[in-house]
Each structure stands twice: as C-alpha cells, then as structure tokens.
Design a protein around this motif. Structure first.
Motif, PDB file in Angstrom:
ATOM      1  N   ALA A   5      -2.651   0.626  -3.575  1.00 47.63           N
ATOM      2  CA  ALA A   5      -2.397  -0.635  -4.291  1.00 47.63           C
ATOM      3  C   ALA A   5      -1.385  -0.513  -5.428  1.00 47.63           C
ATOM      4  O   ALA A   5      -1.417  -1.287  -6.369  1.00 47.63           O
ATOM      5  CB  ALA A   5      -3.699  -1.246  -4.823  1.00 47.63           C
ATOM      6  N   GLY A   7       1.800  -0.670  -4.585  1.00 50.21           N
ATOM      7  CA  GLY A   7       2.928  -1.460  -4.064  1.00 50.21           C
ATOM      8  C   GLY A   7       3.786  -0.718  -3.053  1.00 50.21           C
ATOM      9  O   GLY A   7       4.898  -1.153  -2.748  1.00 50.21           O
ATOM     10  N   LYS A   8       3.281   0.379  -2.492  1.00 51.85           N
ATOM     11  CA  LYS A   8       4.112   1.182  -1.578  1.00 51.85           C
ATOM     12  C   LYS A   8       4.607   0.372  -0.379  1.00 51.85           C
ATOM     13  O   LYS A   8       5.796   0.382  -0.071  1.00 51.85           O
ATOM     14  CB  LYS A   8       3.326   2.411  -1.073  1.00 51.85           C
ATOM     15  CG  LYS A   8       2.971   3.406  -2.157  1.00 51.85           C
ATOM     16  CD  LYS A   8       2.253   4.612  -1.604  1.00 51.85           C
ATOM     17  CE  LYS A   8       0.920   4.313  -0.945  1.00 51.85           C
ATOM     18  NZ  LYS A   8      -0.089   3.710  -1.851  1.00 51.85           N
ATOM     19  N   SER A   9       3.674  -0.330   0.291  1.00 58.81           N
ATOM     20  CA  SER A   9       4.087  -1.072   1.496  1.00 58.81           C
ATOM     21  C   SER A   9       5.019  -2.216   1.121  1.00 58.81           C
ATOM     22  O   SER A   9       6.019  -2.472   1.810  1.00 58.81           O
ATOM     23  CB  SER A   9       2.866  -1.638   2.233  1.00 58.81           C
ATOM     24  OG  SER A   9       2.010  -0.592   2.585  1.00 58.81           O
ATOM     25  N   THR A  10       4.712  -2.887   0.018  1.00 54.16           N
ATOM     26  CA  THR A  10       5.533  -4.026  -0.398  1.00 54.16           C
ATOM     27  C   THR A  10       6.941  -3.547  -0.755  1.00 54.16           C
ATOM     28  O   THR A  10       7.946  -4.128  -0.311  1.00 54.16           O
ATOM     29  CB  THR A  10       4.887  -4.715  -1.622  1.00 54.16           C
ATOM     30  OG1 THR A  10       3.511  -4.926  -1.344  1.00 54.16           O
ATOM     31  CG2 THR A  10       5.571  -6.011  -1.950  1.00 54.16           C
ATOM     32  N   ASN A  36      -5.458  -8.613  -4.131  1.00 52.03           N
ATOM     33  CA  ASN A  36      -4.723  -8.851  -2.881  1.00 52.03           C
ATOM     34  C   ASN A  36      -5.124  -7.888  -1.771  1.00 52.03           C
ATOM     35  O   ASN A  36      -5.142  -8.258  -0.599  1.00 52.03           O
ATOM     36  CB  ASN A  36      -3.215  -8.775  -3.140  1.00 52.03           C
ATOM     37  CG  ASN A  36      -2.729 -10.043  -3.808  1.00 52.03           C
ATOM     38  OD1 ASN A  36      -3.168 -11.140  -3.460  1.00 52.03           O
ATOM     39  ND2 ASN A  36      -1.861  -9.915  -4.789  1.00 52.03           N
ATOM     40  N   LYS A  37      -5.435  -6.663  -2.141  1.00 55.98           N
ATOM     41  CA  LYS A  37      -5.860  -5.681  -1.140  1.00 55.98           C
ATOM     42  C   LYS A  37      -7.162  -6.096  -0.455  1.00 55.98           C
ATOM     43  O   LYS A  37      -7.427  -5.701   0.671  1.00 55.98           O
ATOM     44  CB  LYS A  37      -6.065  -4.310  -1.800  1.00 55.98           C
ATOM     45  CG  LYS A  37      -4.799  -3.476  -1.897  1.00 55.98           C
ATOM     46  CD  LYS A  37      -4.343  -3.033  -0.525  1.00 55.98           C
ATOM     47  CE  LYS A  37      -3.269  -1.976  -0.598  1.00 55.98           C
ATOM     48  NZ  LYS A  37      -2.679  -1.707   0.720  1.00 55.98           N
ATOM     49  N   TYR A  48      15.542  -2.559  -9.231  1.00 56.98           N
ATOM     50  CA  TYR A  48      14.344  -3.110  -8.586  1.00 56.98           C
ATOM     51  C   TYR A  48      13.740  -4.257  -9.390  1.00 56.98           C
ATOM     52  O   TYR A  48      13.343  -5.283  -8.830  1.00 56.98           O
ATOM     53  CB  TYR A  48      13.278  -2.022  -8.314  1.00 56.98           C
ATOM     54  CG  TYR A  48      12.140  -2.619  -7.546  1.00 56.98           C
ATOM     55  CD1 TYR A  48      12.245  -2.852  -6.181  1.00 56.98           C
ATOM     56  CD2 TYR A  48      10.980  -3.061  -8.203  1.00 56.98           C
ATOM     57  CE1 TYR A  48      11.227  -3.485  -5.477  1.00 56.98           C
ATOM     58  CE2 TYR A  48       9.957  -3.699  -7.503  1.00 56.98           C
ATOM     59  CZ  TYR A  48      10.104  -3.893  -6.136  1.00 56.98           C
ATOM     60  OH  TYR A  48       9.109  -4.542  -5.444  1.00 56.98           O
TER      61      TYR A  48
END
Ligand SMILES: Nc1ncnc2c1ncn2[C@@H]1O[C@H](COP(=O)(O)OP(=O)(O)O)[C@@H](O)[C@H]1O
Ligand SMILES: O=P(O)(O)OC[C@H]1O[C@@](CO)(OP(=O)(O)O)[C@@H](O)[C@@H]1O
Length: 397
Positions: free
Chosen positions: A106, A108-111, A247-248, A345
């Motif tokens: 959680a 933010g790696k995937s995002t 969100n997870k 970023y």
C-alpha cells in the motif's frame, strides 16, 4: 547508521552457492526453482531519517497552486529525437529492462508502475517499448483461486496466514513463479520492460532476484540482456497510508469480505511486513553491482530510483546510476525518461493524489459514515506507533 554490521555477510552475498543449473531461469528446465543461499547481508541504513517522518504527517501542507492542470495531467515529454537505428547491444545481446520494485504494501507500487508505463508510452524516446507489470499478488490470486475458488481465505491461525513470517516459503514460491513469468516473456520477446511488482522487502529476496538476473544474462541460450532498475516506493505520511489502506480493502483479496474485516486483515498484513522490511540502501546497491560485475564479467549497468510520499520528498540524493563504460543510446534514453518521471512525479501525478487524500478526509470528517469508522478504529495512533516500533525493532528508526 543503523542495522547490523557483519563483514562476513558481504562474502556470503558474493559466494552464494548459486549456479546456472539451479537457476529459476533455465532455458533447459523452465519450471525449476532455485534455492539461493539466504545469508543475511550487511545493511547500512542511509534512509533512517526518512522513516522517522511518521511523526510528522505532511497533509496539513497546502498542495502548491502553481502547478497548472496541464502539468498535472500530461506527462512531461523530452524534446529529444529518437534514433531508431541505434539498438544497444551488451555482450552481443539486445538490451531489455527489468524494473525491480521495492516497498511495503500500500505504498503505491502498482499505481506508480501504471504511471511510469503511461510516461514511457507518451515519450517518443520510449514509446516503442512494450511494458508489462508482473504482480506477485495477482499470480498468487490466480493460483490460489484456481484451487480454492475464493479471493482470499482469511487466516484464523498463524500457520494459515500467508503473510506471517513463519510461512515465508509459500510467499517466496509465488514470487518465484512471477519472476519466472517475467523472464519467460522477456526471453520470448513478448515484452521489453518487465516490472516486477512485489514488495521485495527483504535483502534475501533481492539477492535471489539479482542472482536470477545474472543467470538470465549469462545463459548462452538467451538472446537478451536485462538491464536492472531498482525502484523503491516509500510512504511515511500517516494520512497517505490510511487512505491507501482504505483503498486496498476493495482489492481482489477482499471482494467478498465486509469492510471492517478487510481493514483488520490488511492492517495485520502490514504489521507482518513492517517486522521484516529492510529498505534498499547504497550499500546494497554496491554489493549487488559488485556481484553482477563478477558474475557477468562485464562492467554492468545498475540504476536505483526512489519515489517518497508520492514524490513530494526530493529523492535526488538517494538515487544512483551506474552506466556501463560502453553504454549505448537506448539505455541512456530509457534511463533519462525514467529519471525525468521520478524527478517530476509530484507534478505529474503526486499532487493530484494528495488532493484525493485531502478530499477523502474532508468528506470523512463532515460525514462520518459508520463503515469508515472502522478505519479509524483500526488505523489509529496506536496502530502507527506499533508499526514504528516494529520497524525500529527491525533495526531502523
Ligand atoms: N501515487 C499514487 N497515486 C494515486 N493513488 C495512489 C498512489 N499511491 C497509492 N495510491 C492509492 O493507494 C492504493 C494502494 O496503492 P497500490 O498501488 O495498490 O499499492 P501497492 O502496490 O504498493 O500495494 C491505490 O489503490 C490508490 O488508491
Ligand atoms: O512476495 P512479496 O514481495 O511480499 O510481494 C507479493 C505480495 O505483495 C502484496 C502485498 O499486499 O501485493 P499486492 O498488494 O500488490 O497484491 C500481496 O498481495 C502479495 O502476495
């Protein structure tokens, strides 16, 4: 400086009993899993001051207004013409890229991976690269759902809990399968940039990954050379973490679970991760680089970038690049685009995210819905203090 210091462990790293025949990536035996030696290496904690930021939530700071909407929504592109004829070769092999993500759940790696892909696609220097995310959680769900046909069975006992350190072997198996899939698709020329999306939260795991990369690169039967890029994603802001946990609780693991149960389960998972996590450091970078150089017998490339608190903490001093002495244009171009993404970023995506977090908490305070009260009851000061303690007990403060 913190963390243990043991000079032997450097040797442990370099003299791992690894060889190409027990490699995960073996063209002769596509389904074998290696058992790399798991001696713990020295860790010199250079990021320790950042971990202390838990105590200072940053959300109270206004999101800068000087950023225009355009800058928020359109990824920055570089005015630099691509020379399509310039393909980089290392050891007579065509280069491809592997991004090794590191970060607690959680963060933010995937995002951020999907943002990076968007950025690579939007840049003329890199838009021809085929990018793919290999997510260990997704692979785990595919495998376990196929056998038990449920999103995730919540564990009642520690032996049932995949994320309990006791059960590390099961979790490692999913990671290995995911890594194997990445190597397979790279080798089949189905993908040019493979993002290995897992927490990769221990030194042992990372050592294993780099042993596999070396094995891939030195395998005579493989046509490609993998250029490794480490991308560490960190999140120290309590409001960000709380929002991300919320969100997870809607992800595939919890589709069939009530909100409160999902939050509790994910909070428990986080505690397990905090108790084992070792951040990536320059010391580890140097050890890995030395290891790759020795095994591949070349001046190998290695890159390390950080995104901290959605990019609002400047990560420049933490990033590090080692370009090989004969570095071609394709590597330089791709790294330049990645570096540009990291450095911008916050403007590209971070501030928009921070706005969402602020809105979430404003709404949360105005209209304290019953379901969201569960978030407060689990993810509260006591929980954050526990996380802080766990990470301190693990050698970081
Ligand atoms: N940089 C970000 N931008 C937008 N949303 C984010 C960001 N980081 C985290 N989030 C939110 O937090 C949730 C969890 O993030 P995720 O990318 O799944 O983390 P990880 O892959 O590290 O487990 C996402 O669903 C998203 O809502
Ligand atoms: O094996 P590690 O490196 O812990 O990473 C994989 C794990 O990370 C998690 C952590 O929550 O990823 P994700 O949230 O992306 O699904 C788990 O689902 C997954 O099993």
């Amino acid at each position: 400086m913190c963390g243990s210091s043991d000079s032997d462990s450097h040797d442990g790293y370099l003299t791992s009993d690894y060889n190409s025949s027990n490699s995960l990536f073996s063209l002769n035996n596509g389904y074998s899993y290696s058992s790399a030696s798991l001696d713990r290496a020295t860790f010199d904690c250079q990021d320790s001051d950042l971990l202390g930021n838990h105590k200072h939530p940053m959300l109270s700071t206004e999101v800068p207004r000087f950023i225009s909407n355009d800058a928020l929504h359109s990824p920055i592109t570089l005015n630099y013409k691509r020379d399509n004829d310039d393909v980089t070769y290392t050891n007579a092999k065509v280069n491809k890229f592997m991004i090794v993500l590191i970060g607690l759940p959680a963060t933010g790696k995937s995002t951020i991976s999907s943002h990076l892909i968007q950025c690579l696609k939007n840049n003329p220097l890199t838009n021809s690269l085929r990018c793919k995310v290999f997510n260990a959680g997704k692979i785990r769900r595919q495998i376990s759902c196929a056998t038990i046909s449920k999103p995730l069975l919540l564990a009642n006992t520690s032996s049932e809990d995949l994320f309990n350190p006791k059960n590390i072997d099961k979790k490692e198996t999913y990671a290995r399968i995911t890594l194997q899939k990445l190597f397979h698709e790279i080798n089949n020329d189905d993908c040019d940039v493979g993002i290995f999306d897992a927490t990769n939260s221990t030194i042992e795991r990372r050592r294993f990954i780099f042993e596999e990369v070396c094995s891939f690169n030195t395998d005579e039967l493989s046509t490609f050379n993998l250029v490794p890029i480490v991308l560490q994603i960190s999140c120290f802001n309590r409001d960000f973490i709380k929002y991300n946990i919320h969100n997870k609780s809607f992800n595939e693991d919890y589709l069939d679970k009530p909100y409160e149960l999902a939050i509790k389960d994910f909070a428990k998972r986080l505690k397990h991760y905090y108790s084992q996590f070792t951040p990536f450091s320059m010391d580890e970078f140097n050890q890995i680089h030395q290891y790759i150089n020795q095994h591949e017998e070349i001046d190998a490339s290695l890159f390390f970038f950080n995104v901290i608190n959605a990019g609002i903490v400047e990560p420049h001093s933490l990033s590090h690049s080692h370009y090989p002495s004969t570095c071609g244009r394709q590597i330089r171009d791709t790294i330049m685009v990645v570096e540009n993404f990291i450095n911008h970023y916050s403007q590209m995506f971070g501030f928009e995210y921070i706005e969402s977090v602020k809105l979430f908490f404003e709404k949360f305070e105005d209209n304290h819905e019953e379901t969201l009260a569960a978030l407060d009851s689990v993810v509260n000061d006591e929980f954050f203090n526990d996380l802080q303690e766990l990470i301190e007990n693990n050698g970081f403060s």
